[in-house]
Write an enzyme that holds these catalytic residues in place. Structure first.
Site, PDB file in Angstrom:
ATOM      1  N   PRO A  54     -50.194  63.753  -3.513  1.00  0.00           N
ATOM      2  CA  PRO A  54     -51.173  63.217  -4.377  1.00  0.00           C
ATOM      3  C   PRO A  54     -51.606  63.983  -5.638  1.00  0.00           C
ATOM      4  CG  PRO A  54     -52.213  64.175  -2.564  1.00  0.00           C
ATOM      5  CD  PRO A  54     -50.772  64.340  -2.163  1.00  0.00           C
TER       6      PRO A  54
ATOM      7  N   CYS B 298     -58.099  69.519  -3.790  1.00  0.00           N
ATOM      8  CA  CYS B 298     -58.165  69.569  -5.128  1.00  0.00           C
ATOM      9  C   CYS B 298     -59.018  70.750  -5.537  1.00  0.00           C
ATOM     10  CB  CYS B 298     -58.689  68.243  -5.510  1.00  0.00           C
ATOM     11  SG  CYS B 298     -58.892  68.141  -7.487  1.00  0.00           S
TER      12      CYS B 298
ATOM     13  N   LYS C 116     -55.243  67.309   3.632  1.00  0.00           N
ATOM     14  CA  LYS C 116     -54.460  68.371   2.586  1.00  0.00           C
ATOM     15  C   LYS C 116     -55.279  69.351   2.287  1.00  0.00           C
ATOM     16  CE  LYS C 116     -51.590  68.630  -1.397  1.00  0.00           C
ATOM     17  NZ  LYS C 116     -52.191  69.496  -2.408  1.00  0.00           N
TER      18      LYS C 116
ATOM     19  N   HIS D 101     -51.256  73.578   0.647  1.00  0.00           N
ATOM     20  CA  HIS D 101     -50.868  74.041  -0.592  1.00  0.00           C
ATOM     21  C   HIS D 101     -51.028  75.666  -0.487  1.00  0.00           C
ATOM     22  CE1 HIS D 101     -50.539  73.793  -5.045  1.00  0.00           C
ATOM     23  NE2 HIS D 101     -50.715  74.948  -4.853  1.00  0.00           N
TER      24      HIS D 101
ATOM     25  N   GLY E 170     -46.370  73.499  -2.693  1.00  0.00           N
ATOM     26  CA  GLY E 170     -46.536  74.635  -3.833  1.00  0.00           C
ATOM     27  C   GLY E 170     -45.328  75.179  -4.103  1.00  0.00           C
ATOM     28  N   ASP E 171     -45.064  74.897  -5.449  1.00  0.00           N
ATOM     29  CA  ASP E 171     -43.834  75.456  -6.251  1.00  0.00           C
ATOM     30  C   ASP E 171     -42.280  75.039  -5.704  1.00  0.00           C
ATOM     31  OD1 ASP E 171     -45.726  76.597  -7.866  1.00  0.00           O
ATOM     32  OD2 ASP E 171     -45.319  78.722  -6.948  1.00  0.00           O
TER      33      ASP E 171
ATOM     34  N   GLY F  48     -45.190  67.990  -5.802  1.00  0.00           N
ATOM     35  CA  GLY F  48     -46.121  67.626  -6.727  1.00  0.00           C
ATOM     36  C   GLY F  48     -45.438  67.790  -8.229  1.00  0.00           C
ATOM     37  N   ARG F  49     -46.058  68.783  -8.925  1.00  0.00           N
ATOM     38  CA  ARG F  49     -45.568  68.865 -10.259  1.00  0.00           C
ATOM     39  C   ARG F  49     -43.924  68.905 -10.331  1.00  0.00           C
ATOM     40  NH1 ARG F  49     -48.433  74.232 -11.603  1.00  0.00           N
ATOM     41  NH2 ARG F  49     -48.080  74.619  -9.411  1.00  0.00           N
TER      42      ARG F  49
END
Length: 328
Positions: free
Chosen positions: A16, A100, A139, A169, A201-202, A224-225
């Protein structure tokens, strides 16, 4: 990976992300191989539920199962009511945001700020689990800061309360998105609980996904990214995990087809004016790995209409395919 009655296959989950994982992007990532896509966070504050933005976030018509909706807040009763409201609006999984790191979220004692108060975490997860008949996931980050990594405690609290799966994360709240994610804490969490654990993460390449699964023992990876501008990363990882072989990069013509379809969906979902504006960040992400990116961004950010944005995007990819370079 099994979450309640739902088999998540492949075990690759779109994380998310506020302002990113809207319905058009979730549908795209699912079509390109994500086993699950979690919505951007929705507020637990009922005074915000009827805003245009919230109503869009609650639009799940035509979305493949299971529909996962993330809720954010700090009050157990309010979060429980938000969970019930979203289930009534089509959510099949409820995800609680305690990950977040954004200041505006943490300042109202939501997101990863909650990790500082373990008794409150326990009250929240129990209230939400008890409120709905669908699986509830959580999360988190590894802790508030590096001196206060308490993901293990939070994981045990979550499992005891009936949380169905836990995404971790590999950074603390204080780390935000800086430095490299650390996976040792995720591995420790996985070893300590029986519920499914998702490593986040990553994860930006198939090789990294395989590495993270191997060193953490996690049941799935959450991306995510790494999916921004590369929604096909899910099919690339799934293929690599299944065969050990890397898929070739998509040709410019396929990237163009994916992107143009995404743009059309954004215009239809948000209306032309908002759709054009929201599309700009996606266009930047799609082009970020190419040397022509700066020129493309300058050109495409000038577009004020859907027709112009589509034309400039088609022209850009036609030039790529023919080996030309765009001039700024």
């Amino acid at each position: 990976m099994q979450i309640g009655p739902y088999l998540i296959d492949p075990p690759l989950v779109l994380a998310p992300m506020a302002g990113v994982t809207d319905k058009p992007f979730r549908l795209l990532c699912k079509r390109l191989g994500a086993g699950l896509a979690v919505s951007e966070m929705t507020s637990a504050d009922p005074t915000l539920w009827q805003t245009r933005r919230s109503l869009r976030r609650m639009d799940h018509a035509g979305e493949p199962e299971p529909v996962s909706v993330q809720i954010a807040g700090y009050d157990p009763a309010m979060l429980a009511e938000a969970a019930r409201f979203n289930v009534a609006n089509g959510a099949q999984l409820i995800d609680i945001n305690m990950g977040c790191p954004a200041k505006k979220v943490c300042n109202v004692w939501s997101g990863s700020a909650l990790l500082q108060d373990e008794p409150l975490v326990a009250r929240i997860v129990k209230a939400v689990v008890d409120a709905v008949d669908v699986p509830v996931t959580l999360k988190i980050r590894t802790g508030w800061n590096r001196d206060n990594r308490n993901a293990l405690n939070i994981a045990r609290i979550a499992e005891d309360a009936g949380i169905a799966a836990l995404a971790v994360h590999g950074r603390t709240r204080a780390d935000k998105y800086e430095g490299e994610a650390e996976y040792a804490t995720i591995a420790a969490v996985k070893a300590a609980v029986r519920i499914p654990v998702l490593a986040n993460g990553d994860v930006c390449t198939p090789q990294q996904a395989k590495h993270v699964l191997a060193i953490t023992g996690a049941d799935a990876v959450m991306i995510g990214r790494g999916a921004q501008g590369r929604p096909w990363i899910f099919r690339e990882i799934a293929h690599y995990l299944a065969t050990g072989e890397l898929l070739s990069e998509p040709e410019p013509a396929e990237v163009a087809a994916i992107l143009l379809g995404h743009l059309e969906h954004l215009y239809a979902f948000y209306g032309e004016q908002a759709g054009v504006r929201i599309a700009r960040k996606h266009l930047g992400w799609y082009a970020k790995d190419r040397p022509e990116n700066a020129a493309f961004r300058q050109v495409v950010n000038r577009a004020e209409t859907a027709g112009e944005q589509l034309r400039l995007t088609r022209d850009y990819f036609a030039a790529l395919a023919s080996g030309e370079h765009l001039a700024a």
